[in-house]
Scaffold this motif. Sequence first.
Motif, PDB file in Angstrom:
ATOM      1  N   ALA A 130      55.969  34.967  28.525  1.00  0.00           N
ATOM      2  CA  ALA A 130      54.895  35.300  27.591  1.00  0.00           C
ATOM      3  C   ALA A 130      53.518  34.919  28.137  1.00  0.00           C
ATOM      4  N   GLU A 131      53.431  33.750  28.789  1.00  0.00           N
ATOM      5  CA  GLU A 131      52.093  33.305  29.206  1.00  0.00           C
ATOM      6  C   GLU A 131      51.635  33.947  30.526  1.00  0.00           C
ATOM      7  N   PHE A 132      52.471  34.848  31.084  1.00  0.00           N
ATOM      8  CA  PHE A 132      52.083  35.490  32.346  1.00  0.00           C
ATOM      9  C   PHE A 132      51.668  36.941  32.155  1.00  0.00           C
ATOM     10  N   GLU A 133      51.420  37.339  30.898  1.00  0.00           N
ATOM     11  CA  GLU A 133      51.239  38.770  30.651  1.00  0.00           C
ATOM     12  C   GLU A 133      50.055  39.390  31.374  1.00  0.00           C
ATOM     13  N   ASN A 134      49.050  38.596  31.698  1.00  0.00           N
ATOM     14  CA  ASN A 134      47.894  39.185  32.380  1.00  0.00           C
ATOM     15  C   ASN A 134      47.907  39.023  33.895  1.00  0.00           C
ATOM     16  N   LYS A 135      49.024  38.551  34.434  1.00  0.00           N
ATOM     17  CA  LYS A 135      49.123  38.405  35.885  1.00  0.00           C
ATOM     18  C   LYS A 135      49.522  39.726  36.523  1.00  0.00           C
ATOM     19  N   LEU A 136      49.004  39.959  37.730  1.00  0.00           N
ATOM     20  CA  LEU A 136      49.469  41.092  38.519  1.00  0.00           C
ATOM     21  C   LEU A 136      50.764  40.689  39.217  1.00  0.00           C
ATOM     22  N   PRO A 137      51.621  41.661  39.571  1.00  0.00           N
ATOM     23  CA  PRO A 137      52.876  41.315  40.234  1.00  0.00           C
ATOM     24  C   PRO A 137      52.688  40.414  41.453  1.00  0.00           C
ATOM     25  N   GLY A 138      51.618  40.669  42.216  1.00  0.00           N
ATOM     26  CA  GLY A 138      51.367  39.873  43.415  1.00  0.00           C
ATOM     27  C   GLY A 138      51.100  38.404  43.128  1.00  0.00           C
ATOM     28  N   GLN A 139      50.798  38.091  41.863  1.00  0.00           N
ATOM     29  CA  GLN A 139      50.522  36.690  41.504  1.00  0.00           C
ATOM     30  C   GLN A 139      51.746  35.997  40.936  1.00  0.00           C
ATOM     31  N   LEU A 140      52.899  36.703  40.919  1.00  0.00           N
ATOM     32  CA  LEU A 140      54.124  36.127  40.353  1.00  0.00           C
ATOM     33  C   LEU A 140      55.136  35.844  41.448  1.00  0.00           C
ATOM     34  N   SER A 141      56.034  34.892  41.189  1.00  0.00           N
ATOM     35  CA  SER A 141      57.119  34.615  42.135  1.00  0.00           C
ATOM     36  C   SER A 141      58.139  35.751  42.058  1.00  0.00           C
ATOM     37  N   GLY A 142      59.043  35.789  43.036  1.00  0.00           N
ATOM     38  CA  GLY A 142      60.071  36.827  43.044  1.00  0.00           C
ATOM     39  C   GLY A 142      60.910  36.836  41.777  1.00  0.00           C
TER      40      GLY A 142
ATOM     41  N   ALA B 225      23.543  53.261  53.542  1.00  0.00           N
ATOM     42  CA  ALA B 225      23.597  53.527  52.101  1.00  0.00           C
ATOM     43  C   ALA B 225      24.969  54.079  51.711  1.00  0.00           C
ATOM     44  N   LEU B 226      25.496  54.991  52.538  1.00  0.00           N
ATOM     45  CA  LEU B 226      26.831  55.532  52.265  1.00  0.00           C
ATOM     46  C   LEU B 226      27.884  54.436  52.298  1.00  0.00           C
ATOM     47  N   ALA B 227      27.831  53.624  53.346  1.00  0.00           N
ATOM     48  CA  ALA B 227      28.833  52.565  53.510  1.00  0.00           C
ATOM     49  C   ALA B 227      28.776  51.588  52.344  1.00  0.00           C
ATOM     50  N   MET B 228      27.533  51.263  51.908  1.00  0.00           N
ATOM     51  CA  MET B 228      27.417  50.298  50.816  1.00  0.00           C
ATOM     52  C   MET B 228      27.925  50.867  49.492  1.00  0.00           C
ATOM     53  N   THR B 229      27.712  52.162  49.292  1.00  0.00           N
ATOM     54  CA  THR B 229      28.234  52.789  48.077  1.00  0.00           C
ATOM     55  C   THR B 229      29.760  52.670  48.030  1.00  0.00           C
ATOM     56  N   LEU B 230      30.395  52.935  49.167  1.00  0.00           N
ATOM     57  CA  LEU B 230      31.857  52.851  49.198  1.00  0.00           C
ATOM     58  C   LEU B 230      32.351  51.424  49.035  1.00  0.00           C
ATOM     59  N   ARG B 231      31.626  50.488  49.640  1.00  0.00           N
ATOM     60  CA  ARG B 231      31.996  49.075  49.477  1.00  0.00           C
ATOM     61  C   ARG B 231      31.948  48.681  48.000  1.00  0.00           C
ATOM     62  N   HIS B 232      30.946  49.215  47.330  1.00  0.00           N
ATOM     63  CA  HIS B 232      30.784  48.925  45.908  1.00  0.00           C
ATOM     64  C   HIS B 232      32.010  49.410  45.129  1.00  0.00           C
ATOM     65  N   PHE B 233      32.442  50.640  45.415  1.00  0.00           N
ATOM     66  CA  PHE B 233      33.626  51.168  44.737  1.00  0.00           C
ATOM     67  C   PHE B 233      34.857  50.327  45.049  1.00  0.00           C
ATOM     68  N   GLU B 234      34.964  49.938  46.321  1.00  0.00           N
ATOM     69  CA  GLU B 234      36.121  49.165  46.758  1.00  0.00           C
ATOM     70  C   GLU B 234      36.196  47.849  45.976  1.00  0.00           C
ATOM     71  N   LYS B 235      35.038  47.214  45.816  1.00  0.00           N
ATOM     72  CA  LYS B 235      35.008  45.926  45.117  1.00  0.00           C
ATOM     73  C   LYS B 235      35.297  46.085  43.640  1.00  0.00           C
ATOM     74  N   LYS B 236      34.810  47.214  43.071  1.00  0.00           N
ATOM     75  CA  LYS B 236      34.971  47.410  41.637  1.00  0.00           C
ATOM     76  C   LYS B 236      36.430  47.606  41.238  1.00  0.00           C
ATOM     77  N   MET B 237      37.242  48.088  42.194  1.00  0.00           N
ATOM     78  CA  MET B 237      38.635  48.342  41.854  1.00  0.00           C
ATOM     79  C   MET B 237      39.418  47.042  41.871  1.00  0.00           C
ATOM     80  N   LYS B 238      40.247  46.901  40.876  1.00  0.00           N
ATOM     81  CA  LYS B 238      41.091  45.712  40.773  1.00  0.00           C
ATOM     82  C   LYS B 238      41.981  45.663  42.019  1.00  0.00           C
ATOM     83  N   MET B 239      41.845  44.600  42.785  1.00  0.00           N
ATOM     84  CA  MET B 239      42.604  44.552  44.034  1.00  0.00           C
ATOM     85  C   MET B 239      43.948  43.860  43.828  1.00  0.00           C
ATOM     86  N   PHE B 240      44.884  44.202  44.670  1.00  0.00           N
ATOM     87  CA  PHE B 240      46.190  43.558  44.548  1.00  0.00           C
ATOM     88  C   PHE B 240      46.802  43.376  45.909  1.00  0.00           C
TER      89      PHE B 240
END
Lengths: 246, 240
Positions: A130-142, B225-240
Amino acid sequence: MPNIIELKNVCKSFGNTEVLHNINFAVEEGEVVVVIGPSGSGKSTLIRCINCLEMITTGELIVDSIRIPDEQGRIRQIRLEVGMVFQQFNLFPHMTALENVAFGPRKARKMNKSKATDIARSLLDKVGLAEFENKLPGQLSGGQQQRVAIARALAVNPKVLLFDEPTSALDPEMIGEVLDVMKNIAKDSGMTMVVVTHEMGFAAQVGNRLIFMDDGRIVEEGKPSDVMKNPQSERLKDFLGHVKHH
Amino acid sequence: MDFEFSVVIDSLPALFEGAKLTWYITILGIIGGMIFGILAGLGRIAGTAALGEKPHGIFIWVSVLIRYISGAYVELIRGTPIIVQAMFLYFAFPMLVKAVTDIERFRIEALTAAIITIIVNAGAYIAEIVRGSVISVNKGLLEAGMSLGISRFQLIVHVIGPIAIRRMIPPLGNQFIISLKDTSLFIVIGVGELTRQGQEIMASNFRALEIWLTVAIMYLIMTTALAMTLRHFEKKMKMF
Ligand SMILES: Nc1ncnc2c1ncn2[C@@H]1O[C@H](COP(=O)(O)OP(=O)(O)O)[C@@H](O)[C@H]1O
Ligand SMILES: [Mg+2]
């Protein structure tokens, strides 16, 4: 209990290589069937045929009274009723744990967001996350990822769950937490389950039936304790000798 | 050697006009190139497991046809120099039209030819970026989605798409910068873009150092300017 899954004379080939030979196999509603066998014996292919991730080459598959190949157009219906848990978890990496679990209810069952989220919350609670609902998969253990994956599969309310070696990719200390969740599902909800695993303790404790596969065939089957105590074939004796030492 | 700063100042209005045209060709070229690239990139993997299940019946042949057309386009464009493509479109294509139809006065504006060339050329490279990103998405994710009973279309929109787009950004940035610099080749068909403007000023005052240094800096500002625009988009996206 009536059969919810039936395979009649099923063969499966990849190209010219036949990997499942004339399989006849049925699962009753509420049954927990454990499938064991050496690597490459066709365990994954067998359960992947059940939810049509692989299409059978010849024979007939009946799932929840939908017939394949006659009713090819209803494959999605089969998948709604047959969930799957994978060895590699396969969580959507860009979604949080909650979003992963709510995705199925929203897109497959067409629920509104708040209802899907409620279901997802209660399932995450059920698997102890329940307390992990906002975690991304990469932030969880296997182990945590696999529990989210189980909650995700349950969220579309299927009649059957298939597990393909759900603990094989886990560190040993995390296997228990995943098996516990699976045991609870089997006991509480009476879910029909087909589980490919080498966890013989789980098979003995939860399984109603044990199936030993070798070289694309079902070689032995029966009550788990019987099959484990009195293996008939040399292959199974040999195989049991190997798993016990792990 | 003496550096006359006043030469730079005097050349700026004309160079700015050129830079504006360079920017205009680049932006339209990139937008059109993205449309071509997405269509051709997805076309090259139409009906394959990368986009979910294999098609049935007539769709098998439709998908094969789409794959061949997209593949031919990409190979044709990648296999020929952009300057040849531009000259073909501007000089040879109107003659071809005249030969096969009876339209006498068919002409393509130099600027139009430049924009089309960038669209078609960038489109071929972007197609490969799109294709590569989509096939790099773990097939297990599709299987997991299909196992939930979710449709292929929904999975493309909500799973493959978002993951592939994140992976496309760095190579797209690369391609956008290449396309911007490629506009300098349109000097050969007489488009008054930045390089052409620089060349014309140079021809009248022979101040190579001042002019080409200024031109280079202006390109650098635009690519940054082009490169910085793309960097901005890259940062805005939730990374994983
Ligand atoms: N997509 C595939 N293409 C070709 N051969 C495959 C494919 N999937 C599985 N196989 C083959 O089918 C056989 C059974 O594989 P699998 O069902 O994965 O076995 P298990 O799960 O018991 O280890 C193996 O010989 C494997 O190489
Ligand atoms: Mg396997």
